[in-house]
Scaffold this motif. Structure first.
Motif, PDB file in Angstrom:
ATOM      1  N   PRO A   1       0.818  -1.233   0.000  1.00  0.00           N
ATOM      2  CA  PRO A   1       0.000   0.000   0.000  1.00  0.00           C
ATOM      3  C   PRO A   1       0.845   1.274   0.000  1.00  0.00           C
ATOM      4  N   TYR A   2       1.965   1.264   0.692  1.00  0.00           N
ATOM      5  CA  TYR A   2       2.822   2.445   0.750  1.00  0.00           C
ATOM      6  C   TYR A   2       3.570   2.631  -0.572  1.00  0.00           C
ATOM      7  N   ILE A   3       4.018   1.524  -1.166  1.00  0.00           N
ATOM      8  CA  ILE A   3       4.675   1.590  -2.467  1.00  0.00           C
ATOM      9  C   ILE A   3       3.676   2.073  -3.519  1.00  0.00           C
ATOM     10  N   ALA A   4       2.443   1.579  -3.443  1.00  0.00           N
ATOM     11  CA  ALA A   4       1.415   1.993  -4.399  1.00  0.00           C
ATOM     12  C   ALA A   4       1.107   3.478  -4.256  1.00  0.00           C
ATOM     13  N   LEU A   5       1.093   3.983  -3.017  1.00  0.00           N
ATOM     14  CA  LEU A   5       0.837   5.409  -2.802  1.00  0.00           C
ATOM     15  C   LEU A   5       1.970   6.248  -3.390  1.00  0.00           C
ATOM     16  N   ALA A   6       3.214   5.814  -3.184  1.00  0.00           N
ATOM     17  CA  ALA A   6       4.358   6.532  -3.767  1.00  0.00           C
ATOM     18  C   ALA A   6       4.274   6.520  -5.291  1.00  0.00           C
ATOM     19  N   THR A   7       3.897   5.368  -5.856  1.00  0.00           N
ATOM     20  CA  THR A   7       3.738   5.259  -7.308  1.00  0.00           C
ATOM     21  C   THR A   7       2.637   6.189  -7.798  1.00  0.00           C
TER      22      THR A   7
ATOM     23  N   ILE B   1      11.137  11.323   7.649  1.00  0.00           N
ATOM     24  CA  ILE B   1      11.232  11.978   8.955  1.00  0.00           C
ATOM     25  C   ILE B   1      10.654  13.389   8.929  1.00  0.00           C
ATOM     26  N   THR B   2      10.328  13.889   7.752  1.00  0.00           N
ATOM     27  CA  THR B   2       9.615  15.172   7.645  1.00  0.00           C
ATOM     28  C   THR B   2       8.112  14.935   7.599  1.00  0.00           C
TER      29      THR B   2
ATOM     30  N   LEU C   1       8.007   5.445   7.280  1.00  0.00           N
ATOM     31  CA  LEU C   1       8.501   6.250   8.398  1.00  0.00           C
ATOM     32  C   LEU C   1       7.505   7.349   8.760  1.00  0.00           C
ATOM     33  N   ALA C   2       6.902   7.947   7.727  1.00  0.00           N
ATOM     34  CA  ALA C   2       5.897   8.979   7.980  1.00  0.00           C
ATOM     35  C   ALA C   2       4.703   8.394   8.733  1.00  0.00           C
ATOM     36  N   ARG C   3       4.324   7.177   8.393  1.00  0.00           N
ATOM     37  CA  ARG C   3       3.222   6.504   9.082  1.00  0.00           C
ATOM     38  C   ARG C   3       3.545   6.343  10.570  1.00  0.00           C
ATOM     39  N   ALA C   4       4.786   5.962  10.865  1.00  0.00           N
ATOM     40  CA  ALA C   4       5.181   5.779  12.259  1.00  0.00           C
ATOM     41  C   ALA C   4       5.098   7.095  13.037  1.00  0.00           C
ATOM     42  N   ILE C   5       5.434   8.204  12.378  1.00  0.00           N
ATOM     43  CA  ILE C   5       5.425   9.506  13.047  1.00  0.00           C
ATOM     44  C   ILE C   5       4.004  10.040  13.211  1.00  0.00           C
ATOM     45  N   LEU C   6       3.211   9.921  12.154  1.00  0.00           N
ATOM     46  CA  LEU C   6       1.879  10.531  12.157  1.00  0.00           C
ATOM     47  C   LEU C   6       0.806   9.626  12.756  1.00  0.00           C
ATOM     48  N   PHE C   7       0.904   8.321  12.458  1.00  0.00           N
ATOM     49  CA  PHE C   7      -0.150   7.388  12.882  1.00  0.00           C
ATOM     50  C   PHE C   7       0.479   6.153  13.530  1.00  0.00           C
ATOM     51  N   PRO C   8       1.045   6.308  14.739  1.00  0.00           N
ATOM     52  CA  PRO C   8       1.694   5.162  15.377  1.00  0.00           C
ATOM     53  C   PRO C   8       0.735   4.068  15.808  1.00  0.00           C
ATOM     54  N   GLY C   9      -0.561   4.368  15.816  1.00  0.00           N
ATOM     55  CA  GLY C   9      -1.548   3.358  16.188  1.00  0.00           C
ATOM     56  C   GLY C   9      -1.421   2.947  17.640  1.00  0.00           C
ATOM     57  N   LYS C  10      -1.419   1.640  17.887  1.00  0.00           N
ATOM     58  CA  LYS C  10      -1.371   1.143  19.265  1.00  0.00           C
ATOM     59  C   LYS C  10       0.037   1.188  19.844  1.00  0.00           C
ATOM     60  N   TYR C  11       1.040   1.483  18.984  1.00  0.00           N
ATOM     61  CA  TYR C  11       2.417   1.581  19.461  1.00  0.00           C
ATOM     62  C   TYR C  11       2.690   2.973  20.043  1.00  0.00           C
TER      63      TYR C  11
ATOM     64  N   ASP D   1       8.376   3.135  19.494  1.00  0.00           N
ATOM     65  CA  ASP D   1       8.276   1.726  19.105  1.00  0.00           C
ATOM     66  C   ASP D   1       7.799   1.599  17.660  1.00  0.00           C
ATOM     67  N   ALA D   2       6.863   2.485  17.274  1.00  0.00           N
ATOM     68  CA  ALA D   2       6.376   2.451  15.888  1.00  0.00           C
ATOM     69  C   ALA D   2       7.508   2.765  14.915  1.00  0.00           C
ATOM     70  N   LEU D   3       8.371   3.708  15.272  1.00  0.00           N
ATOM     71  CA  LEU D   3       9.510   4.039  14.413  1.00  0.00           C
ATOM     72  C   LEU D   3      10.444   2.845  14.261  1.00  0.00           C
ATOM     73  N   LYS D   4      10.698   2.132  15.365  1.00  0.00           N
ATOM     74  CA  LYS D   4      11.556   0.950  15.291  1.00  0.00           C
ATOM     75  C   LYS D   4      10.920  -0.106  14.387  1.00  0.00           C
ATOM     76  N   PHE D   5       9.633  -0.315  14.556  1.00  0.00           N
ATOM     77  CA  PHE D   5       8.932  -1.358  13.802  1.00  0.00           C
ATOM     78  C   PHE D   5       8.931  -1.059  12.304  1.00  0.00           C
ATOM     79  N   TYR D   6       8.507   0.161  11.930  1.00  0.00           N
ATOM     80  CA  TYR D   6       8.416   0.498  10.511  1.00  0.00           C
ATOM     81  C   TYR D   6       9.787   0.794   9.899  1.00  0.00           C
ATOM     82  N   SER D   7      10.735   1.222  10.727  1.00  0.00           N
ATOM     83  CA  SER D   7      12.094   1.442  10.215  1.00  0.00           C
ATOM     84  C   SER D   7      12.716   0.136   9.762  1.00  0.00           C
TER      85      SER D   7
END
Length: 317
Positions: free
Chosen positions: A107-113, A184-185, A242-252, A256-262
């Motif tokens: 989904p993230y690759i498709a959004l970038a595309t 990270i922006t 990485l943007a997802r981890a910053i903006l929408f960490p969810g239950k993390y 922790d979200a940054l570590k997971f998605y990184s």
């Protein structure tokens, strides 16, 4: 299978393996006692079996990814002393790991595309409607060469292939790493790079189309673009992770979200480096070669793209 009961029963092993790995990651494998090393190896095999079971039973994707990270860390520490095993791990990653992470992050690759394609359509449209727009995106030197001399700029590569190829690789790697770091922006810079590069290719497409040079231009682009553009989309997807981890960490928690998605982003980066090296080699030596007929270039580009699609859709049987 009672999933919750199984997780409760197996979780102490996962936590113990995580604690042992943190110790050896910080102080090295030599810091562990003989009993701890045996325990580490035993827990690694146990958690690897748990991962296989979780994948078979289609237990939650979050748990599966956590177990994948844990087993990857375990494999790295247990076999780090063996160069042969490291090569096997790298081979295993390219055989199965990269296709898996592409599927998980699609989904993230498709959004970038999609951002790139949106930029391409906008660039193509405005360049056709307003000639002044093209000069805002495309370097004036290229515009003059195509409009005034009615020839493409790729001929400058012929005769200096090694230098051109290395320069192309460095440029593509810098764009890709910029797209990843742009996460990270909060994804703004990643989005800008995707859209701007789309605008550029759309405007250039209009330029060569208006001057009856579209066929040789796309013949040049197809062979290396079949790998280069998907690699840039993968990089954009990594940045959006990485943007997802910053903006929408969810239950993390955000850290922790940054570590997971990184971790997933790093796997994508590890995968795109050889793609860009191969694409740069093709762009330097094959794509501009005047001795290769344009239809062959189109066929090579199409073949590489089909191969990439089939490869990224591989599933371990």
């Amino acid at each position: 299978m009672n999933i919750q009961r199984w997780i409760t029963r197996r979780e102490p092993n996962w936590q113990r393996l995580d604690a042992l790995l943190k110790q050896v990651e910080k102080k090295g494998l030599k810091s562990a006692r003989a009993g701890e090393i045996r325990e580490l190896a035993s827990l690694y095999r146990s958690v690897a079996a748990d991962l296989a079971r979780a994948q078979t039973q289609q237990i939650g994707q979050t748990l599966i990814q956590s177990l994948q990270i844990l087993t990857t860390r375990g494999y790295t520490q247990i076999y780090q002393g063996s160069r042969r095993q490291e090569w096997r791990a790298a081979l295993e990653f390219y055989r199965w790991g990269l296709p898996l992470v592409v599927q998980q992050t699609f989904p993230y690759i498709a959004l970038a595309t999609g951002l790139f394609l949106l930029g391409g359509v906008v660039g193509w449209w405005y360049a056709w409607q307003d000639p002044t727009f093209m000069s805002l995106v495309v370097p004036q030197r290229l515009i003059s060469q195509v409009r005034d001399e009615h020839k493409l700029w790729m001929g400058s590569i012929v005769g200096v292939e090694p230098l051109a190829s290395s320069s192309i690789m460095i440029n593509n790697l810098s764009v890709s790493f910029g797209a990843v770091a742009g996460g990270i922006t909060a994804g703004f810079y990643t989005t800008y790079l995707m859209v701007f590069n789309g605008l550029l290719i759309g405007a250039v497409g209009t330029l060569v189309g208006q001057n009856n040079l579209a066929y040789p231009f796309w013949a040049f682009v197809f062979p290396h673009g079949a790998l280069e553009l998907p690699a840039i989309f993968f990089a954009g997807g990594a940045g959006l992770l990485l943007a997802r981890a910053i903006l929408f960490p969810g239950k993390y928690r955000r850290g922790d979200a940054l570590k997971f998605y990184s971790f997933q982003a790093a796997q994508l980066v590890f995968g795109i480096v050889p793609m860009l090296i191969i694409a740069g080699t093709i762009e330097g030596f094959f794509s501009p070669n005047p001795n290769v007929p344009d239809p062959i270039k189109y066929l090579v580009g199409l073949g590489l793209f089909v191969f990439l699609v089939l490869y990224c859709n591989r599933k371990r049987s």
